[in-house]
Motif scaffolding. Structure first.
Motif, short mmCIF file in Angstrom:
data_model
loop_
_atom_site.label_atom_id
_atom_site.label_comp_id
_atom_site.label_asym_id
_atom_site.label_seq_id
_atom_site.Cartn_x
_atom_site.Cartn_y
_atom_site.Cartn_z
N SER A 130 0.83 -1.20 0.00
CA SER A 130 0.00 0.00 0.00
C SER A 130 0.86 1.26 0.00
O SER A 130 1.90 1.31 0.67
N ASN A 131 0.41 2.27 -0.72
CA ASN A 131 1.12 3.55 -0.70
C ASN A 131 0.82 4.35 0.56
O ASN A 131 1.33 5.45 0.74
N LYS A 132 -0.01 3.78 1.46
CA LYS A 132 -0.34 4.45 2.73
C LYS A 132 0.67 4.12 3.83
O LYS A 132 0.58 4.67 4.93
N GLY A 133 1.61 3.21 3.53
CA GLY A 133 2.64 2.90 4.51
C GLY A 133 2.22 1.83 5.51
O GLY A 133 1.31 1.05 5.26
N TRP A 134 2.89 1.85 6.64
CA TRP A 134 2.70 0.81 7.65
C TRP A 134 1.40 1.01 8.43
O TRP A 134 1.09 2.11 8.88
N GLY A 135 0.68 -0.10 8.61
CA GLY A 135 -0.37 -0.17 9.60
C GLY A 135 0.17 -0.96 10.77
O GLY A 135 0.53 -2.13 10.62
N MET A 136 0.27 -0.34 11.93
CA MET A 136 1.01 -0.98 13.02
C MET A 136 0.40 -0.62 14.37
O MET A 136 0.03 0.53 14.60
N GLY A 137 0.29 -1.63 15.23
CA GLY A 137 -0.24 -1.40 16.57
C GLY A 137 -1.71 -1.70 16.62
O GLY A 137 -2.18 -2.72 16.12
N LEU A 138 -2.47 -0.82 17.25
CA LEU A 138 -3.93 -0.90 17.27
C LEU A 138 -4.48 0.19 16.37
O LEU A 138 -4.14 1.36 16.54
N TYR A 139 -5.29 -0.20 15.37
CA TYR A 139 -5.93 0.86 14.60
C TYR A 139 -7.42 0.57 14.44
O TYR A 139 -7.85 -0.57 14.48
N ASN A 150 -11.14 -1.65 17.41
CA ASN A 150 -9.71 -1.35 17.47
C ASN A 150 -8.95 -2.67 17.47
O ASN A 150 -9.07 -3.46 18.41
N LEU A 151 -8.17 -2.90 16.40
CA LEU A 151 -7.61 -4.22 16.16
C LEU A 151 -6.09 -4.19 16.03
O LEU A 151 -5.51 -3.24 15.49
N ILE A 152 -5.46 -5.26 16.50
CA ILE A 152 -4.02 -5.44 16.40
C ILE A 152 -3.64 -5.75 14.95
O ILE A 152 -4.19 -6.67 14.34
N ALA A 153 -2.69 -5.01 14.43
CA ALA A 153 -2.26 -5.24 13.05
C ALA A 153 -0.80 -4.82 12.88
O ALA A 153 -0.29 -3.97 13.62
N VAL A 154 -0.15 -5.41 11.91
CA VAL A 154 1.19 -4.97 11.49
C VAL A 154 1.38 -5.41 10.04
O VAL A 154 1.48 -6.58 9.74
N HIS A 155 1.37 -4.42 9.13
CA HIS A 155 1.45 -4.76 7.70
C HIS A 155 1.75 -3.52 6.87
O HIS A 155 1.49 -2.39 7.28
N GLN A 156 2.31 -3.78 5.68
CA GLN A 156 2.41 -2.77 4.63
C GLN A 156 1.50 -3.12 3.46
O GLN A 156 0.95 -2.24 2.82
N ASP A 157 1.36 -4.41 3.19
CA ASP A 157 0.53 -4.87 2.08
C ASP A 157 -0.94 -4.84 2.48
O ASP A 157 -1.29 -4.94 3.66
N GLN A 158 -1.81 -4.71 1.47
CA GLN A 158 -3.25 -4.70 1.70
C GLN A 158 -3.97 -5.36 0.53
O GLN A 158 -3.42 -5.47 -0.56
N VAL A 159 -5.20 -5.78 0.78
CA VAL A 159 -6.11 -6.13 -0.31
C VAL A 159 -6.61 -4.83 -0.91
O VAL A 159 -7.21 -4.01 -0.22
N LEU A 160 -6.32 -4.61 -2.18
CA LEU A 160 -6.73 -3.38 -2.85
C LEU A 160 -8.06 -3.54 -3.57
O LEU A 160 -8.78 -2.55 -3.77
N GLU A 161 -8.37 -4.76 -3.95
CA GLU A 161 -9.65 -5.05 -4.61
C GLU A 161 -10.10 -6.43 -4.16
O GLU A 161 -9.37 -7.41 -4.34
N SER A 162 -11.25 -6.52 -3.55
CA SER A 162 -11.71 -7.80 -3.03
C SER A 162 -12.08 -8.75 -4.17
O SER A 162 -12.46 -8.31 -5.26
N ALA A 163 -11.96 -10.03 -3.92
CA ALA A 163 -12.35 -11.04 -4.89
C ALA A 163 -13.87 -11.04 -5.05
O ALA A 163 -14.60 -10.61 -4.15
N PRO A 164 -14.38 -11.52 -6.18
CA PRO A 164 -15.84 -11.56 -6.38
C PRO A 164 -16.56 -12.34 -5.28
O PRO A 164 -16.02 -13.32 -4.74
N ASP A 165 -17.75 -11.88 -4.95
CA ASP A 165 -18.67 -12.55 -4.03
C ASP A 165 -18.28 -12.41 -2.57
O ASP A 165 -18.88 -13.06 -1.70
N PHE A 166 -17.29 -11.57 -2.25
CA PHE A 166 -16.94 -11.31 -0.86
C PHE A 166 -17.68 -10.07 -0.36
O PHE A 166 -17.79 -9.08 -1.06
N ASP A 167 -18.16 -10.14 0.87
CA ASP A 167 -18.72 -8.99 1.55
C ASP A 167 -17.67 -8.41 2.50
O ASP A 167 -16.99 -9.16 3.20
#
Length: 247
Positions: free
Chosen positions: A114-123, A143-160
């Motif tokens: 993601s071009n938004k950078g790190w998601g880290m800690g509780l967000y 408020n959830l524990i996370a640590v990542h740079q990558d993200q799903v940018l477009e969900s797969a078909p049939d996912f909510d």
């Protein structure tokens, strides 16, 4: 008879963490204690140890990893193929962080750094499907524990999309009653995450790590229990479905 969970292990804890927390699959075994799961089978897929068939276990869990789902390592390609086979055969899937991204990629979505950078800690993420979570007071944010740079940018078909935010729009998703994925780490404790993010200081920068650590120390594990309840309910659904098939 309760469910067998197949853990598709995509990484392991750092050696110095293993002395305190054990191997990464043990975090999931602790997480699913007292759930509908009665037994676990771990496949170290990042070391090319794969199950022969999607039917070997009742539910499959794709774990987190330091790798990116877009990398060309042969085991990632093989794991994508296995997830596609599970989906075709109607086998239940759970994805966490890397696993969340890989399931969407395998089933027709897009994932990238993601071009938004790190998601880290509780967000915070907004609950988009109130019925998917047992929040008691009907809260609108988790408020959830996370640590990542990558993200799903477009969900797969049939996912909510069950929860998301401006930073991470596709944070928790579900496909029918058979697939549940999440960017957060319900298997992590606050103590483990504090140790982990210290290792990322050089990559993420002091400001990001210090800010994340301060929030974790102040707020602990946030709404982790609500996500665990969602996972347990998902597993209960798999039990009911299996019993109907066998009746």
């Amino acid at each position: 008879m309760a469910l067998t969970l197949g853990i598709l292990l995509c990484d392991d804890h750092y050696p110095e963490s293993q002395a305190v927390y054990g191997h990464y699959d043990e975090a999931f075994k602790r997480l699913f204690d007292n759930s509908a799961v009665s037994s676990f089978v771990t496949y170290r897929v990042f070391e090319d140890a794969f199950p022969a068939s999607p039917s070997e276990c009742d539910v499959w869990l794709v774990t987190g990893s330091k790798w990116g789902v877009y990398e060309s390592d042969p085991w990632i390609t093989q794991l994508i193929d296995f997830v596609q086979r599970c989906d075709q055969e109607g086998q239940a899937l759970i994805g966490v962080c890397f696993g969340h991204q890989l399931i969407h990629l395998a089933l027709g979505g897009k994932a990238a750094k993601s071009n938004k950078g790190w998601g880290m800690g509780l967000y915070p993420v907004r609950i988009l499907d109130q019925g998917a979570f047992d929040t008691g007071a009907q809260q609108t944010t988790l408020n959830l524990i996370a640590v990542h740079q990558d993200q799903v940018l477009e969900s797969a078909p049939d996912f909510d999309v069950l929860a998301g935010s401006d930073f991470c729009p596709i944070a928790i998703t579900q496909k029918d009653s058979r697939v549940l994925t999440m960017q957060c780490h319900p298997e992590f404790t606050d103590a483990f995450l504090l140790q982990l993010i210290e290792r990322l200081r050089e990559k993420a920068g002091d400001e990001k790590v210090d800010e994340a650590a301060a929030i974790i120390r102040a707020c602990g594990m946030g709404d982790r229990s609500i996500v665990i309840d969602r996972l347990f309910a998902f597993l209960d659904q798999q039990m009911v479905s299996r019993e109907k098939r066998q009746a």
